[in-house]
Enzyme design. Structure first.
Site, PDB file in Angstrom:
ATOM      1  N   LYS A  85       0.759  -1.548  -0.152  1.00  0.00           N
ATOM      2  CA  LYS A  85       0.107  -0.034  -0.016  1.00  0.00           C
ATOM      3  C   LYS A  85       0.622   1.014   0.108  1.00  0.00           C
ATOM      4  O   LYS A  85       0.854   2.332  -0.872  1.00  0.00           O
ATOM      5  CB  LYS A  85      -0.964  -0.011   1.008  1.00  0.00           C
ATOM      6  CG  LYS A  85      -2.338   1.023   0.874  1.00  0.00           C
ATOM      7  CD  LYS A  85      -2.855   1.309   2.283  1.00  0.00           C
ATOM      8  CE  LYS A  85      -3.716  -0.953   2.426  1.00  0.00           C
ATOM      9  NZ  LYS A  85      -4.280  -1.006   3.855  1.00  0.00           N
ATOM     10  N   ARG A  89      -3.087   3.320   8.527  1.00  0.00           N
ATOM     11  CA  ARG A  89      -3.227   2.539   7.883  1.00  0.00           C
ATOM     12  C   ARG A  89      -2.330   0.731   7.303  1.00  0.00           C
ATOM     13  O   ARG A  89      -1.435   1.369   8.002  1.00  0.00           O
ATOM     14  CB  ARG A  89      -3.733   2.875   6.070  1.00  0.00           C
ATOM     15  CG  ARG A  89      -4.618   4.096   6.221  1.00  0.00           C
ATOM     16  CD  ARG A  89      -5.036   4.479   5.060  1.00  0.00           C
ATOM     17  NE  ARG A  89      -4.779   3.664   4.024  1.00  0.00           N
ATOM     18  CZ  ARG A  89      -4.911   4.010   2.282  1.00  0.00           C
ATOM     19  NH1 ARG A  89      -4.783   4.917   2.011  1.00  0.00           N
ATOM     20  NH2 ARG A  89      -5.564   2.879   2.173  1.00  0.00           N
ATOM     21  N   GLY A  98      -8.196  -7.714   4.502  1.00  0.00           N
ATOM     22  CA  GLY A  98      -8.989  -7.122   5.191  1.00  0.00           C
ATOM     23  C   GLY A  98      -8.452  -8.087   7.109  1.00  0.00           C
ATOM     24  O   GLY A  98      -9.315  -8.102   7.737  1.00  0.00           O
ATOM     25  N   MET A 108      -6.049  -7.579   8.593  1.00  0.00           N
ATOM     26  CA  MET A 108      -5.687  -6.379   9.627  1.00  0.00           C
ATOM     27  C   MET A 108      -6.097  -4.819  10.034  1.00  0.00           C
ATOM     28  O   MET A 108      -7.447  -4.789   9.729  1.00  0.00           O
ATOM     29  CB  MET A 108      -3.653  -5.762   9.462  1.00  0.00           C
ATOM     30  CG  MET A 108      -2.666  -6.715   9.278  1.00  0.00           C
ATOM     31  SD  MET A 108      -1.228  -6.422   9.300  1.00  0.00           S
ATOM     32  CE  MET A 108      -0.947  -6.608   6.875  1.00  0.00           C
ATOM     33  N   ARG A 143      -2.772  -1.252  -6.455  1.00  0.00           N
ATOM     34  CA  ARG A 143      -2.374  -2.647  -6.511  1.00  0.00           C
ATOM     35  C   ARG A 143      -2.646  -3.542  -7.852  1.00  0.00           C
ATOM     36  O   ARG A 143      -3.795  -3.021  -8.916  1.00  0.00           O
ATOM     37  CB  ARG A 143      -2.256  -3.272  -5.673  1.00  0.00           C
ATOM     38  CG  ARG A 143      -3.650  -4.165  -5.419  1.00  0.00           C
ATOM     39  CD  ARG A 143      -4.076  -4.316  -4.119  1.00  0.00           C
ATOM     40  NE  ARG A 143      -5.351  -4.688  -3.938  1.00  0.00           N
ATOM     41  CZ  ARG A 143      -5.869  -5.564  -2.481  1.00  0.00           C
ATOM     42  NH1 ARG A 143      -5.463  -5.101  -1.604  1.00  0.00           N
ATOM     43  NH2 ARG A 143      -7.413  -5.051  -2.781  1.00  0.00           N
ATOM     44  N   HIS A 157      -5.916 -31.448   8.008  1.00  0.00           N
ATOM     45  CA  HIS A 157      -5.208 -32.876   7.725  1.00  0.00           C
ATOM     46  C   HIS A 157      -5.759 -33.449   6.314  1.00  0.00           C
ATOM     47  O   HIS A 157      -5.165 -34.282   5.440  1.00  0.00           O
ATOM     48  CB  HIS A 157      -5.467 -33.972   8.649  1.00  0.00           C
ATOM     49  CG  HIS A 157      -5.607 -35.569   8.344  1.00  0.00           C
ATOM     50  ND1 HIS A 157      -6.492 -36.091   8.178  1.00  0.00           N
ATOM     51  CD2 HIS A 157      -4.481 -36.078   8.525  1.00  0.00           C
ATOM     52  CE1 HIS A 157      -6.466 -37.573   7.255  1.00  0.00           C
ATOM     53  NE2 HIS A 157      -5.460 -37.577   8.133  1.00  0.00           N
ATOM     54  N   SER A 211      17.849 -41.412 -14.193  1.00  0.00           N
ATOM     55  CA  SER A 211      16.272 -40.655 -13.706  1.00  0.00           C
ATOM     56  C   SER A 211      16.126 -40.464 -12.292  1.00  0.00           C
ATOM     57  O   SER A 211      15.444 -41.817 -11.721  1.00  0.00           O
ATOM     58  CB  SER A 211      14.877 -41.238 -14.663  1.00  0.00           C
ATOM     59  OG  SER A 211      13.836 -41.026 -14.712  1.00  0.00           O
ATOM     60  N   CYS A 245      11.237 -38.683 -12.880  1.00  0.00           N
ATOM     61  CA  CYS A 245       9.767 -39.051 -13.626  1.00  0.00           C
ATOM     62  C   CYS A 245       9.766 -38.995 -12.262  1.00  0.00           C
ATOM     63  O   CYS A 245       8.681 -40.277 -11.854  1.00  0.00           O
ATOM     64  CB  CYS A 245      10.633 -40.297 -13.482  1.00  0.00           C
ATOM     65  SG  CYS A 245      11.101 -41.472 -13.237  1.00  0.00           S
ATOM     66  N   TYR A 277      15.209 -32.887 -18.775  1.00  0.00           N
ATOM     67  CA  TYR A 277      13.967 -32.912 -19.064  1.00  0.00           C
ATOM     68  C   TYR A 277      12.934 -33.734 -17.162  1.00  0.00           C
ATOM     69  O   TYR A 277      13.587 -34.327 -16.792  1.00  0.00           O
ATOM     70  CB  TYR A 277      13.787 -34.805 -19.869  1.00  0.00           C
ATOM     71  CG  TYR A 277      13.959 -35.859 -19.113  1.00  0.00           C
ATOM     72  CD1 TYR A 277      12.404 -36.367 -19.259  1.00  0.00           C
ATOM     73  CD2 TYR A 277      15.127 -36.702 -19.519  1.00  0.00           C
ATOM     74  CE1 TYR A 277      12.517 -37.378 -18.932  1.00  0.00           C
ATOM     75  CE2 TYR A 277      15.267 -37.578 -19.392  1.00  0.00           C
ATOM     76  CZ  TYR A 277      14.527 -38.514 -18.367  1.00  0.00           C
ATOM     77  OH  TYR A 277      14.267 -39.621 -18.394  1.00  0.00           O
TER      78      TYR A 277
HETATM   79  P1  ADP Z   1      -7.924  -2.282   3.630  1.00  0.00           P
HETATM   80  O1  ADP Z   1      -6.256  -2.431   3.176  1.00  0.00           O
HETATM   81  O2  ADP Z   1      -8.361  -3.003   4.263  1.00  0.00           O
HETATM   82  O3  ADP Z   1      -8.482  -1.552   2.456  1.00  0.00           O
HETATM   83  P2  ADP Z   1      -7.300   0.345   3.737  1.00  0.00           P
HETATM   84  O4  ADP Z   1      -6.053   0.924   4.455  1.00  0.00           O
HETATM   85  O5  ADP Z   1      -7.283   0.156   2.812  1.00  0.00           O
HETATM   86  O6  ADP Z   1      -7.950  -0.700   4.543  1.00  0.00           O
HETATM   87  O7  ADP Z   1      -8.570   1.742   4.300  1.00  0.00           O
HETATM   88  C1  ADP Z   1      -9.895   1.221   4.798  1.00  0.00           C
HETATM   89  C2  ADP Z   1     -11.270   2.356   3.802  1.00  0.00           C
HETATM   90  O8  ADP Z   1     -10.723   3.006   4.337  1.00  0.00           O
HETATM   91  C3  ADP Z   1     -10.678   2.042   2.813  1.00  0.00           C
HETATM   92  O9  ADP Z   1     -11.805   2.068   2.110  1.00  0.00           O
HETATM   93  C4  ADP Z   1      -9.760   3.133   2.357  1.00  0.00           C
HETATM   94  O10 ADP Z   1     -10.807   4.447   1.150  1.00  0.00           O
HETATM   95  C5  ADP Z   1     -10.454   4.478   3.478  1.00  0.00           C
HETATM   96  N1  ADP Z   1      -9.459   5.292   3.467  1.00  0.00           N
HETATM   97  C6  ADP Z   1      -8.073   5.084   3.865  1.00  0.00           C
HETATM   98  N2  ADP Z   1      -7.303   6.281   4.080  1.00  0.00           N
HETATM   99  C7  ADP Z   1      -8.447   6.966   4.084  1.00  0.00           C
HETATM  100  C8  ADP Z   1      -8.690   8.299   3.829  1.00  0.00           C
HETATM  101  N3  ADP Z   1      -7.063   9.426   4.389  1.00  0.00           N
HETATM  102  N4  ADP Z   1      -9.221   9.257   3.576  1.00  0.00           N
HETATM  103  C9  ADP Z   1     -10.536   8.612   3.290  1.00  0.00           C
HETATM  104  N5  ADP Z   1     -10.509   7.809   3.201  1.00  0.00           N
HETATM  105  C10 ADP Z   1      -9.099   6.819   3.856  1.00  0.00           C
HETATM  106 MG    MG Z   2      -8.165  -0.298   0.664  1.00  0.00          MG
END
Ligand code: ADP
Ligand code: MG
Ligand code: MG
Length: 884
Positions: free
Chosen positions: A22, A91, A100, A102, A335, A451, A768, A836, A856
């Site tokens: 990020k 963030r 989702g 962290m 990304r 398992h 082999s 093989c 191979y």
């Molecule tokens: P995740 O990795 O779970 O997507 P993010 O760090 O991207 O978490 O943040 C969660 C939400 O908060 C995202 O939808 C992002 O767009 C919003 N967000 C994060 N930082 C800001 C900011 N500085 N201003 C407005 N919205 C933000």
């Molecule tokens: Mg995000």
């Protein structure tokens, strides 16, 4: 001194190790001149130091203060300032995306004292209270561990009181009251007041994000995705922009093209008057991104232009998060986006067509696991089957059968010809018979290393595990999901590639990619097939490893050729002794005299000759490596229990058990405690007179009948050069007598053979590697026993990250291979070397074989395209590139 904090202007996408995905990408966008709110990134180094010692590393606090000051100057606002407060988001963002898993806290810096300033500046009091309630909730939940439900309940009550169904219906007063309620909840659960110092909020939020690296769900996710546990997360501190500032504000997510099919055209969702997390949380219904054109055309056009620019810059599909604050567009994340296997191929080929990337690069954009996935049959979902749950896609395939909750019952039912799906909470070694009998395995607990998952993958069986919404009750023999009860015998369908669970029988449809290989579809038939064809053709051009197939019959050989095999690397001759021919082997075993033995062999000879003739014909001059018989002979006899029962019954009835008695005696006589380490392979050839000679003669006579046939004779289980020399001398005599030319070589599958490869090479035209046995004997594992018994524990303990039977153990078994290659070639430079074992079709292992300099790989016919692709990828990329 270590630098722990980077302004966006100082970073770039190449710094993901340090800044996380990020952070690196935010910096990249900022430096492209895209509208990114100002901010900075605290490095993963700082996180690791914090996690190691439990406190911030020396100097970090000062550095954060410095960068914050810079941010404040840029924004013209100060954190905690009552007049015009700066708010930030804090963030998480690790090197590999962990969706989702962290934490993120928005609106940090809002306090009782700064709220009026924010309201005044925005000219909107309601907005300020809306932001505050979000902060108290997010901070309470993620930083102080207050249960989310407590806040959710209070929100529902507030909505009920205001007589509204969604949060937009809450006015200023209602939100103010809600903040009070939230603060009380915060106090009840933490014993503290909600912090009223903006800097304390920031400090604690940063710590919470550091700590979220080790949250239980993050740990589990990493284990499943094979993400190293020691990377740590970066922390991004970003100036807040507000999507909740009225109808001309909003937030959304988008892809630069369709991540499901790869088709061009933007995809996305937009939510007006909301903050980012609302989109994911599904609080209100989003509208398709295209609607934004109507709502705010200027922002929409700008967004599309930015997306085109990002695709061109990253030369790949990107996903993005954005927010619009009163008509002003802000980019909050991008990304290179995740995509389905099909989309990966389609996008890569399309980017080549568009001249954005070259074919070498396209090869790095796809991988063998994706191709393998595309070769499994898939469910035809056009009739809209009822999806009742989903779990982890642990072992691919599409399986349909009656739900059965007990392993023995599953084996019993399957024995009567009813396809079954074994459903358990989790499986254990006692479930093995049921797992073997079932079409697929479904569990409600456990991840990719459970398992069930390990064993299913080992068997190539479809498995969905950890479907945790299923309440499985094995005692009553049923599971409940969303009020729906599924009882024993009810038909379900499970998709091991997506993790979906359906009620009823979903029709299964063959893979278009396989139909193309089979010649049933032309390469131009659809865009996926065209993409696969294009990329695979290029892989063939680039690869240095040849790809052969393991095949025992003419049909298998024909399929292998259609899939692109350049020869047969392993023909297991023992498979030719099954069915009615078993009786001949029994005669061989029971023979009391040389005449009886020779008579049995003489009857086997024409049968084997016919088998080999078929193979040589099918392979039309391509090399065919025939392995002389390998398993212990007693494997061809009926099981001891069956014979004992038959003999006892006959004796009870006063009859002569005759032949059965003889067989029973033979089984007793030939019993071995460790058959895999017993009288098998070359040992058998040296002990049973005439056995190998019969096989060599059959191979030679068959080769003589098929013009251009290229036969290779392979001796199994050799540990000492003397063994090979003895077999070789006899075989060469026969070949000379028949005037046939054939190479004679050996498997390298006993550790001693690898360690004495220099000597063995003197008697071998080729090596082999039999990596299954080499792994068994290298580790001292009996594969059939260990996978079910304790591999799960070993994986949990991190003794290995993946079963060494799935992916070659580079450090140990791999070392044996490297030694054998080096010493074998030193003794004999023209030594031809392949592999093989099943590893020959495993993507990671193929890369290792490429690096180790093999000539191979040989694998099952279905894996041949995967091996071609991975061999090509290995040739264009130096070492394991990340395609995660
Ligand atoms: P995740 O990795 O779970 O997507 P993010 O760090 O991207 O978490 O943040 C969660 C939400 O908060 C995202 O939808 C992002 O767009 C919003 N967000 C994060 N930082 C800001 C900011 N500085 N201003 C407005 N919205 C933000
Ligand atoms: Mg995000
Ligand atoms: Mg073997």
């Amino acid at each position: 001194m270590t630098k722990y904090v980077y302004d966006f202007a100082e970073g770039n996408k190449g710094l993901k190790d340090l800044l996380g995905g990020k952070g690196g990408n935010l910096a990249e966008m900022a430096n492209l001149g895209l509208p990114v709110p100002p901010g900075f990134t605290i490095t993963t180094d700082a996180c690791r130091a914090y996690l190691r010692t439990g406190k911030e590393p020396y100097g970090l606090a000062d550095e954060i203060a410095l960068h914050l000051e810079r941010l404040e100057r840029q924004a013209g606002r100060r954190l905690g300032d009552a007049g015009d407060p700066l708010l930030v988001s804090v963030r998480s963002g690790a090197k590999f995306s962990m969706p989702g898993m962290m934490e993120t806290v928005l609106n940090v810096g809002l306090t009782d004292a700064t709220l009026p300033g924010l309201a005044a500046r925005a000219g909107d009091e309601r907005f300020a209270w809306d932001s505050y309630r979000r902060l108290v909730q997010m901070f309470g939940k993620t930083v102080r561990g207050v249960p989310g439900e407590a806040f959710d309940r209070a929100l529902d009550e507030a909505k009920a009181l205001a007589g509204t169904g969604d949060d937009l219906g809450l006015g200023t007063d209602a939100l103010r009251a809600l903040v009070d309620r939230y603060k009380a909840i915060f106090r009840e659960h933490t014993g503290d007041d909600f912090p009223q110092d903006a800097r304390v909020q920031l400090e604690q939020a940063v710590r919470a994000v550091f700590g979220s690296w080790n949250a239980e769900r993050a740990v589990l996710y990493r284990r499943q995705e094979h993400i190293p546990a020691d990377l740590g997360t970066a922390v991004n501190v970003v100036t807040m922009v507000f999507g909740n500032l009225g109808p001309d504000s909003g937030t959304g997510v988008a892809f630069t093209r369709d991540p499901a099919t790869g088709a061009p055209g933007v995809y996305g969702d937009y939510l007006a008057n909301a903050q980012g997390e609302d989109v994911v949380a599904g609080i209100r219904n989003t509208v398709p991104l295209q609607e934004l054109e109507r709502i705010d055309k200027a922002s929409y056009d700008e967004l599309l232009a930015i997306m085109a620019r990002l695709e061109a810059h990253y030369k790949d599909l990107c996903d993005i998060e954005f927010t619009i604050e009163r008509g002003k567009l802000w980019m909050l994340q991008t990304r290179v986006g995740k995509r389905t296997a099909a989309a990966a191929f389609v996008i890569a080929a399309q980017l080549v067509d568009d001249g954005v990337i070259d074919l070498d690069e396209a090869l790095t954009r796809v991988n063998g696991a994706q191709l393998a996935q595309l070769m499994f049959p898939a469910f035809d979902l056009s009739a809209g089957p009822r999806r009742i749950g989903s779990g982890i896609a642990a072992s691919p395939g599409a399986a349909v059968g009656a739900a059965v909750f007990d392993a023995h019952r599953a084996a019993e039912l399957a024995g009567t010809g009813t396809p079954v799906i074994l459903v358990r909470r989790e499986t254990n070694p006692d479930d093995l018979p049921g797992m073997i009998a079932a079409q697929g395995i479904l569990t409600s607990r456990g991840g990719k290393t459970s398992h069930a998952a390990v064993v299913a993958r080992g068997m190539g069986k479809t498995c969905v595990c950890g479907a945790d919404t299923l309440d499985v009750d094995v005692h009553t023999g049923q599971f409940t999901v969303d009020g729906q009860v599924v009882r024993e015998g009810d038909v379900i369908s499970i998709d091991g590639s997506s993790g979906a669970v359906y009620l009823g029988e979903v029709p299964v449809q063959p893979s278009p990619v396989v139909r193309y290989f089979e010649g049933a579809l032309s390469p131009g038939a659809d865009q996926l097939v065209r993409a696969v064809d294009r990329i695979l053709t290029h892989a063939d051009k680039r690869r240095r490893l040849a790809v052969r197939a393991n095949a025992d019959t003419a049909e298998d050989a024909a399929r292998a050729r259609r899939f692109g095999a350049q020869g047969i690397g392993l023909c297991r001759t023992e498979h030719m002794f099954l069915g009615e021919r078993r009786a001949l082997v029994e005669r061989l075993i029971l023979a009391r005299t040389a005449e009886q033995r020779d008579a049995a062999l003489a009857e086997l000879l024409p049968l084997q000759r016919a088998d080999f003739t078929g193979l040589f014909r099918e392979m039309a001059g391509l090399p065919v490596t025939v392995r002389l018989i390998d398993p212990p002979l007693h494997e061809f006899l009926p099981p001891l229990e069956d014979l004992a029962v038959r003999v006892a019954r006959a004796e009870e009835r006063g009859e002569d058990p005759g032949h059965d008695r003889e067989l029973l005696d033979a089984v007793h006589r030939m019993h071995e405690e460790n058959p895999m380490l017993g009288l098998r392979g070359v040992r058998l050839g040296l002990v049973v007179p005439g056995l190998f000679a019969m096989q060599v003669r059959a191979i030679a006579e068959a080769a003589a009948r098929v013009p251009g046939a290229c036969a290779e004779i392979m001796v199994p289980l050799v540990g000492a050069v003397q063994e090979l020399e003895a077999v070789r001398a006899e075989a060469q005599g026969l070949l000379r007598e028949l005037g046939v030319d054939a190479r004679i070589g050996t498997m390298i599958e006993v550790p001693r053979a690898a360690l004495t490869a220099g000597e063995i090479a003197r008697a071998a035209d080729f090596f082999s590697f039999g990596t299954n046995d080499l792994t068994q004997m290298g580790w001292g594992f009996s594969r059939d026993d260990v996978e079910g018994a304790f591999f799960t524990r070993y994986l949990e303990l991190g003794i290995f990250g993946v079963s060494p039977f799935e992916s070659i153990d580079r450090d140990g078994v791999g070392r044996l291979i490297r030694i054998a290659v080096a010493e074998g070639r030193a003794a004999r430079p023209d030594l031809h070397i392949g592999v093989c074992g099943e590893h020959g079709g495993d993507p990671d292992s193929i890369r290792f074989f490429h690096d180790a300099g093999l000539d191979y790989v040989s694998c099952s016919p279905f894996r041949v395209p995967v091996a071609r692709l991975e061999a090509g990828r290995s040739a264009v990329t130096a070492t394991g590139s990340d395609t995660r």
